[in-house]
Each structure stands twice: as C-alpha cells, then as structure tokens.
Design an enzyme around this catalytic site. Sequence first.
Site, PDB file in Angstrom:
ATOM      1  N   ASP A  16      14.702 -43.885 -21.538  1.00 41.34           N
ATOM      2  CA  ASP A  16      14.571 -43.016 -22.574  1.00 41.34           C
ATOM      3  C   ASP A  16      16.001 -42.856 -23.643  1.00 41.34           C
ATOM      4  O   ASP A  16      16.864 -42.672 -22.912  1.00 41.34           O
ATOM      5  CB  ASP A  16      13.776 -42.034 -22.652  1.00 41.34           C
ATOM      6  N   HIS A  33      18.241 -50.970 -27.715  1.00 39.73           N
ATOM      7  CA  HIS A  33      17.561 -51.744 -26.592  1.00 39.73           C
ATOM      8  C   HIS A  33      18.346 -52.903 -25.925  1.00 39.73           C
ATOM      9  O   HIS A  33      18.275 -52.912 -24.780  1.00 39.73           O
ATOM     10  CB  HIS A  33      16.189 -52.213 -27.361  1.00 39.73           C
ATOM     11  N   LEU A 127      15.851 -55.909  -2.464  1.00 40.12           N
ATOM     12  CA  LEU A 127      15.345 -54.995  -3.429  1.00 40.12           C
ATOM     13  C   LEU A 127      13.970 -55.591  -4.366  1.00 40.12           C
ATOM     14  O   LEU A 127      14.148 -56.831  -4.637  1.00 40.12           O
ATOM     15  CB  LEU A 127      16.726 -54.828  -4.451  1.00 40.12           C
TER      16      LEU A 127
END
Length: 240
Positions: A16, A33, A127
């Site tokens: 955020d 972004h 991962l």
Amino acid sequence: MENIEKVPVHVSIIMDGNGRWAGEHGMERAAGHIEGVESVRACTEAAVKYGVKYLSLYAFSEENWGRPREEVEALMALMFKSMLAELRNFLDNGIRFIVLGHRERLGDELNRAIDDCMEKTRDNGRLTLVIFLSYSGKWDIMQAARRYAMEILEHPDEAGVRLEMDPDGFDRYLVTAGIPDPDLIIRTSGEMRLSNYMLWQAAYSELYFTDILWPDFREKEFLSALLDYSKRDRRYGKVK
Ligand code: IPE
Ligand code: IPE
Ligand code: MG
C-alpha cells in the site's frame, strides 16, 4: 548475511501507498504503481535470499475495481507487462508463479497470459510467488462455501461426513488450498487494517505495520520485518 533465527515459511504483503508515494514525488498515481513493481522484484529476490518459501502479494482487491477506469486499466496493463517481463527471471530462479482471486473479472488476454506463466513455472520449487488479483477475503470464503454446498448437494449420500468437517477440511475450498497460512503479514504505508485480505487464513498470522510506502519497501525493509518476526512468540491460544 544476517542470521535470522526463525524464518517465516509464508510472508504476505499488503502493498500500500503507491499513490501517496507518487504524490510526494509530484507524479501521477500510475508512476507509484510502476515504481512499486521494483519493490516486488526486490522483495522476491530477498525472499529467495533469506529462504522464505512462499511470498504472497495483495496486488488488487475486489474493492479496487471501484477506482477510476483509467487507474484500473493502468494497473491491469502493468500486471500484464510485468508478468511477461519477469517470466525469464522466474524460470532462471526456480520461482513458481501463481495468481489467485476472482479471475472471471479479468480480461481474456490477461487470463491467458496468467495461465501460461503459471503453467511454465508450475514445477519450480525454490519460492512460490502468489499474486492476489481481484481478491477479497469475504469473496474467497463465499466461493468456498458455495463449492462446499454444491458438493453436498451433488453427493447427498456423503452429506453426513462432509458436514462433520473441521476447519482444516474447509481450507481446501479456499483459493489458497495447498498453500500454508501466512506466518507474517506486512502492511506498508502506515495503514493498520486488513482491507478484506485473507480473512480466514490470517487467523494466527503475525502482523507487521510500517510507515514506509510500498515503492520504498526494498530488501532492507523486508529484512527488518523478518527480524521483527523472529522475535515474536507465537502461542496459538495455548500456555507456554
Ligand atoms: C497500493 O497503493 C496499490 C493498490 C491498492 C492497487 P495505493 O494505490 O492504494 O496507494 P495509496 O494508498 O492511494 O497511497
Ligand atoms: C489494499 O489497499 C488493497 C491492496 C493493497 C491491493 P487499499 O489502498 O485498496 O486499501 P484501503 O482502501 O486503504 O483500505
Ligand atoms: Mg491504498
């Protein structure tokens, strides 16, 4: 390398503060972004480096569809572009890539690219990188309950057994089936709420809040969160 006593298996991040970061730098929200993608890359590398097995990222909530059309389109386009750009990196570094959420709401082109990326990386085991896209915790529980109810309707003979199911049995109806619950949930930008994220799965997650805005959250900040986690005493309601 820093010696971390307890490394969380699954780290999840509510990314955020992109809009505020852009504002602070005198730029449009979209620029925040774009810079945030660099933090995704940095945290993915850090997760591999410190031995985290699952890194999940809240990229777009069901509620985020309510943002201005241009912002939604810019975010979807960025998702598409970044995923294609990162595929080589996922393959070279043993990263399995998964997207979870209300996929029916995404465009066909994006969905095809997601399927392709998931398929090509499915056997990687170093991962698992999970991107939550068009996701909300309430939506997840609702779709799980719907599927559960459908199974009971379709197999009335087994209804008794299914209705006796415990919470672990319900897990497999959630979109996160097969993925361990997050040990650590990080939220950036100073907000202290879950914003409809993993409501079921977060039952015993450790929470970590930081004022750092997502585009500024890189390896150093990721490591600080891991070190903080390693000092936590998880009791799960028991007495130690
Ligand atoms: C997080 O940054 C990214 C998404 C929710 C898609 P925001 O866009 O929410 O940035 P702020 O909170 O407005 O600063
Ligand atoms: C939460 O951020 C959702 C994501 C990070 C994808 P928001 O910016 O949408 O959350 P609120 O509106 O501040 O709760
Ligand atoms: Mg926000």
